[in-house]
Design a protein around this motif. Structure first.
Motif, PDB file in Angstrom:
ATOM      1  N   LYS A   1      -8.168  52.284  99.295  1.00 18.28           N
ATOM      2  CA  LYS A   1      -8.990  52.895 100.814  1.00 18.28           C
ATOM      3  C   LYS A   1     -10.443  51.806 101.492  1.00 18.28           C
ATOM      4  O   LYS A   1     -11.463  51.729 100.395  1.00 18.28           O
ATOM      5  N   VAL A   2      -9.934  51.241 102.504  1.00 18.85           N
ATOM      6  CA  VAL A   2     -10.729  50.577 103.163  1.00 18.85           C
ATOM      7  C   VAL A   2     -11.245  51.381 104.614  1.00 18.85           C
ATOM      8  O   VAL A   2     -10.327  51.019 105.288  1.00 18.85           O
ATOM      9  N   GLU A   3     -12.182  51.110 104.774  1.00 19.36           N
ATOM     10  CA  GLU A   3     -12.416  52.153 106.056  1.00 19.36           C
ATOM     11  C   GLU A   3     -13.968  51.377 107.052  1.00 19.36           C
ATOM     12  O   GLU A   3     -15.023  50.902 106.295  1.00 19.36           O
ATOM     13  N   GLY A   4     -13.942  51.131 108.364  1.00 19.22           N
ATOM     14  CA  GLY A   4     -15.464  51.510 108.970  1.00 19.22           C
ATOM     15  C   GLY A   4     -14.793  51.289 110.275  1.00 19.22           C
ATOM     16  O   GLY A   4     -13.616  51.572 110.556  1.00 19.22           O
ATOM     17  N   ILE A   5     -15.101  49.717 111.133  1.00 16.73           N
ATOM     18  CA  ILE A   5     -15.232  49.674 112.592  1.00 16.73           C
ATOM     19  C   ILE A   5     -14.701  48.464 112.912  1.00 16.73           C
ATOM     20  O   ILE A   5     -14.627  47.595 112.857  1.00 16.73           O
ATOM     21  N   TYR A   6     -14.108  48.938 113.859  1.00 16.64           N
ATOM     22  CA  TYR A   6     -12.329  47.539 114.050  1.00 16.64           C
ATOM     23  C   TYR A   6     -13.341  46.230 115.092  1.00 16.64           C
ATOM     24  O   TYR A   6     -14.217  46.564 116.090  1.00 16.64           O
ATOM     25  N   GLN A   7     -13.175  45.303 114.695  1.00 23.11           N
ATOM     26  CA  GLN A   7     -14.432  44.417 115.145  1.00 23.11           C
ATOM     27  C   GLN A   7     -13.169  43.292 115.955  1.00 23.11           C
ATOM     28  O   GLN A   7     -13.579  42.046 115.909  1.00 23.11           O
ATOM     29  N   GLY A   8     -12.128  42.944 115.497  1.00 23.99           N
ATOM     30  CA  GLY A   8     -11.079  42.451 116.565  1.00 23.99           C
ATOM     31  C   GLY A   8     -11.188  41.354 115.258  1.00 23.99           C
ATOM     32  O   GLY A   8      -9.962  40.342 115.446  1.00 23.99           O
ATOM     33  N   GLU A   9     -10.904  41.018 113.609  1.00 23.76           N
ATOM     34  CA  GLU A   9     -10.716  40.246 112.951  1.00 23.76           C
ATOM     35  C   GLU A   9      -9.655  41.267 112.310  1.00 23.76           C
ATOM     36  O   GLU A   9      -9.892  42.589 112.025  1.00 23.76           O
ATOM     37  N   ASN A  10      -8.735  40.396 111.599  1.00 23.88           N
ATOM     38  CA  ASN A  10      -7.950  40.911 110.221  1.00 23.88           C
ATOM     39  C   ASN A  10      -8.249  40.908 108.652  1.00 23.88           C
ATOM     40  O   ASN A  10      -8.387  40.119 108.467  1.00 23.88           O
TER      41      ASN A  10
ATOM     42  N   THR B   1      -1.075  51.246 105.474  1.00 20.65           N
ATOM     43  CA  THR B   1      -1.273  52.241 106.640  1.00 20.65           C
ATOM     44  C   THR B   1      -2.317  51.396 106.814  1.00 20.65           C
ATOM     45  O   THR B   1      -3.421  51.865 106.507  1.00 20.65           O
ATOM     46  N   VAL B   2      -3.013  51.686 108.799  1.00 25.04           N
ATOM     47  CA  VAL B   2      -3.608  51.514 109.417  1.00 25.04           C
ATOM     48  C   VAL B   2      -3.829  53.030 109.726  1.00 25.04           C
ATOM     49  O   VAL B   2      -2.593  53.045 110.996  1.00 25.04           O
ATOM     50  N   ASN B   3      -5.019  54.124 109.769  1.00 26.40           N
ATOM     51  CA  ASN B   3      -5.256  55.159 110.302  1.00 26.40           C
ATOM     52  C   ASN B   3      -4.074  55.655 110.154  1.00 26.40           C
ATOM     53  O   ASN B   3      -3.130  56.117 112.024  1.00 26.40           O
ATOM     54  N   GLY B   4      -2.992  55.917 109.182  1.00 26.47           N
ATOM     55  CA  GLY B   4      -1.895  56.976 108.933  1.00 26.47           C
ATOM     56  C   GLY B   4      -0.349  55.835 109.481  1.00 26.47           C
ATOM     57  O   GLY B   4       0.078  56.553 109.430  1.00 26.47           O
ATOM     58  N   GLU B   5      -0.504  54.798 109.721  1.00 27.21           N
ATOM     59  CA  GLU B   5       0.637  54.464 110.080  1.00 27.21           C
ATOM     60  C   GLU B   5       1.074  53.160 109.628  1.00 27.21           C
ATOM     61  O   GLU B   5       0.095  52.661 108.848  1.00 27.21           O
ATOM     62  N   ILE B   6       2.156  53.423 109.358  1.00 27.83           N
ATOM     63  CA  ILE B   6       2.825  51.815 108.079  1.00 27.83           C
ATOM     64  C   ILE B   6       2.506  50.598 108.925  1.00 27.83           C
ATOM     65  O   ILE B   6       3.436  50.636 109.981  1.00 27.83           O
ATOM     66  N   THR B   7       2.182  49.943 108.371  1.00 30.73           N
ATOM     67  CA  THR B   7       2.379  48.707 108.717  1.00 30.73           C
ATOM     68  C   THR B   7       3.415  47.733 108.345  1.00 30.73           C
ATOM     69  O   THR B   7       4.020  48.290 108.128  1.00 30.73           O
TER      70      THR B   7
ATOM     71  N   PHE C   1      -2.401  47.387 116.968  1.00 28.13           N
ATOM     72  CA  PHE C   1      -2.473  48.470 116.052  1.00 28.13           C
ATOM     73  C   PHE C   1      -3.062  49.194 117.966  1.00 28.13           C
ATOM     74  O   PHE C   1      -2.579  50.438 117.620  1.00 28.13           O
ATOM     75  N   ARG C   2      -3.653  49.191 119.032  1.00 25.52           N
ATOM     76  CA  ARG C   2      -3.727  48.996 120.021  1.00 25.52           C
ATOM     77  C   ARG C   2      -5.030  49.083 120.070  1.00 25.52           C
ATOM     78  O   ARG C   2      -6.037  50.239 120.691  1.00 25.52           O
ATOM     79  N   LEU C   3      -6.260  48.778 118.834  1.00 24.32           N
ATOM     80  CA  LEU C   3      -7.217  49.006 118.759  1.00 24.32           C
ATOM     81  C   LEU C   3      -8.835  47.800 119.663  1.00 24.32           C
ATOM     82  O   LEU C   3      -7.961  47.179 120.460  1.00 24.32           O
ATOM     83  N   LYS C   4      -9.504  49.005 120.224  1.00 26.24           N
ATOM     84  CA  LYS C   4     -10.414  48.977 121.308  1.00 26.24           C
ATOM     85  C   LYS C   4     -11.561  48.768 119.840  1.00 26.24           C
ATOM     86  O   LYS C   4     -11.020  49.107 119.078  1.00 26.24           O
ATOM     87  N   ILE C   5     -12.419  47.056 120.169  1.00 32.86           N
ATOM     88  CA  ILE C   5     -13.593  47.180 119.480  1.00 32.86           C
ATOM     89  C   ILE C   5     -14.632  48.618 119.652  1.00 32.86           C
ATOM     90  O   ILE C   5     -14.383  48.885 120.277  1.00 32.86           O
ATOM     91  N   GLY C   6     -15.332  48.385 118.415  1.00 37.09           N
ATOM     92  CA  GLY C   6     -15.677  49.811 118.011  1.00 37.09           C
ATOM     93  C   GLY C   6     -14.707  50.915 117.409  1.00 37.09           C
ATOM     94  O   GLY C   6     -15.281  51.879 117.174  1.00 37.09           O
ATOM     95  N   ASP C   7     -13.247  50.230 117.458  1.00 41.02           N
ATOM     96  CA  ASP C   7     -13.157  51.690 117.172  1.00 41.02           C
ATOM     97  C   ASP C   7     -12.780  51.967 115.286  1.00 41.02           C
ATOM     98  O   ASP C   7     -13.272  51.042 114.890  1.00 41.02           O
ATOM     99  N   LYS C   8     -12.199  53.808 115.120  1.00 44.57           N
ATOM    100  CA  LYS C   8     -12.912  53.337 113.545  1.00 44.57           C
ATOM    101  C   LYS C   8     -11.480  53.544 113.110  1.00 44.57           C
ATOM    102  O   LYS C   8     -10.768  53.387 113.551  1.00 44.57           O
ATOM    103  N   VAL C   9     -11.767  52.354 112.035  1.00 44.27           N
ATOM    104  CA  VAL C   9     -10.397  51.918 110.880  1.00 44.27           C
ATOM    105  C   VAL C   9     -10.228  52.281 109.314  1.00 44.27           C
ATOM    106  O   VAL C   9     -11.475  52.363 108.795  1.00 44.27           O
ATOM    107  N   VAL C  10      -8.931  53.825 109.375  1.00 40.58           N
ATOM    108  CA  VAL C  10      -8.721  53.581 107.920  1.00 40.58           C
ATOM    109  C   VAL C  10      -8.170  52.889 107.131  1.00 40.58           C
ATOM    110  O   VAL C  10      -6.806  52.632 107.631  1.00 40.58           O
ATOM    111  N   VAL C  11      -8.156  51.924 105.949  1.00 45.45           N
ATOM    112  CA  VAL C  11      -6.977  51.217 105.997  1.00 45.45           C
ATOM    113  C   VAL C  11      -6.226  52.006 104.217  1.00 45.45           C
ATOM    114  O   VAL C  11      -7.039  51.951 103.479  1.00 45.45           O
ATOM    115  N   ILE C  12      -5.667  52.381 103.831  1.00 47.30           N
ATOM    116  CA  ILE C  12      -4.522  53.017 102.511  1.00 47.30           C
ATOM    117  C   ILE C  12      -3.351  51.678 102.291  1.00 47.30           C
ATOM    118  O   ILE C  12      -2.445  51.267 102.958  1.00 47.30           O
TER     119      ILE C  12
END
Length: 263
Positions: free
Chosen positions: A24-33, A53-59, A75-86
Motif C-alpha cells: 500500500k502506497v498512499e499520499g498526495i498527488y503531485q503530478g508525477e507517476n 488499483t488507484v483509489n479503488g479503481e483497477i489500472t 484518474f482525473r486527479l487534481k494536484i493535492g488530491d489524496k492517492v491510495v495505490v494498492i
C-alpha cells in the motif's frame, strides 16, 4: 467425485487468496507517476504483480514486465488530491516502488504577503502554490535565536490562502518568519517581517516567599538550569518556581536574558 472436485476447487481458491499479498502506497498527488520494479514470481512463471488499483479503481497499465509505470494522470486527479495505490502480488516475491517520495507533500508555497497586525497582535500571511498539506512553523527571533511560537496546518491546495496566529511581541525590534519542512528535511523559509514595538522593556523580580517570579507585563519566558537544559517555559506575567531544585538558573524573557538563584 463431484464433491471431491468441489473441495479441490475451494482449496485452490482459498490457497490463492491466502498466498496473495499487497503493498500500500498512499499520499498526495503531485503530478508525477509511480515506477515499480517487478520481479518474476517465485514459481518462475509470470511476474510478481498481478493487479494494481488507484483509489479503488483497477489500472489499465501494462504490468506484465520487469518494470512498469503507474500512470496517475488518467484518474482525473487534481494536484493535492489524496492517492491510495494498492499493488497486489504473489507470495514469495516482492515488487519495489522506486519513487514513493513523489506522493509525499512538497514544500512549494510562495508567500505573497506577510505582515504584523499590531492592533490584534497577530502575524498574518498569504500563500500561493501549495501542493500537499504541510504544517507552517511560525518563528520569532529573540534571545539570540529563532524560537518556534506556533504551528498552523497548511491547506495544501492550489489557489490563494490566508493564515494568522497570535503573537506576543517583545519590547523593541521584533522579527517573525514562517517555514515548512517536507520529506527532504530541508526547511523553506518565508521572508522575514520586522516591526518595532514602543512598549517599555519587561522587568522581573522574585516575590516573597521567593517561589514566584513576577514580570512587569505579559511575556514569553524560558528557564534553563546551570547545564543549559530547558526546565520550564510558558507565557504570562508570573512563573511558579516552587518545584525547581535549589541552584542557579538562566531566564529568557521579553527580549532579555537574565539569571536568578533558587534558594
Amino acid at each position: 467425485m463431484k464433491k471431491s472436485l468441489g473441495i479441490l476447487i475451494f482449496l485452490t481458491l482459498f490457497t490463492t487468496f491466502i498466498s496473495a499479498e499487497e503493498i500500500k502506497v498512499e499520499g498526495i498527488y503531485q503530478g508525477e507517476n509511480l515506477f515499480v520494479m517487478n520481479p518474476f514470481a517465485s514459481t518462475g512463471v509470470g511476474f510478481c504483480v498481478y493487479e494494481v488499483t488507484v483509489n479503488g479503481e483497477i489500472t489499465t497499465d501494462e504490468i506484465n514486465s520487469s518494470a512498469f509505470e503507474i500512470d496517475l494522470s488518467v484518474f482525473r486527479l487534481k494536484i493535492g488530491d489524496k492517492v491510495v495505490v494498492i499493488i497486489k502480488h504473489k507470495e514469495g516475491c516482492m515488487p519495489k516502488v522506486l519513487n514513493p517520495e513523489v506522493l509525499k507533500p512538497k514544500s512549494t508555497y510562495k508567500v505573497i504577503d506577510i505582515t504584523v497586525d499590531r492592533k490584534n497582535k497577530k502575524l498574518r500571511w498569504k500563500t500561493t502554490g501549495e501542493r500537499g498539506s504541510l504544517p507552517f512553523i511560525v518563528e520569532q527571533f529573540k534571545w539570540n535565536k529563532w524560537v518556534k511560537i506556533a504551528t498552523v496546518k497548511g491547506k495544501g491546495t492550489e489557489g490563494q490562502h490566508s493564515y494568522a496566529v497570535s503573537i506576543v511581541p517583545t519590547s523593541g525590534t521584533n522579527k517573525f518568519r514562517v517555514k515548512q519542512i517536507d520529506y527532504s528535511r530541508k526547511p523553506r523559509y518565508s521572508p522575514e517581517v520586522t516591526y518595532r514595538s514602543l512598549d517599555p522593556p519587561v522587568t522581573f523580580s522574585p516575590a516573597k516567599p521567593k517561589t514566584v517570579i513576577n514580570f512587569s507585563a505579559v511575556t514569553s519566558w524560558e528557564i534553563y538550569d546551570f547545564y543549559g537544559r530547558l526546565v520550564k517555559k510558558g507565557t504570562g506575567n508570573k512563573v511558579d518556581i516552587s518545584k525547581l531544585k535549589k541552584g542557579d538558573y538562566f531566564l529568557n524573557y521579553d527580549n532579555q536574558m537574565g539569571r536568578f538563584t533558587k534558594k
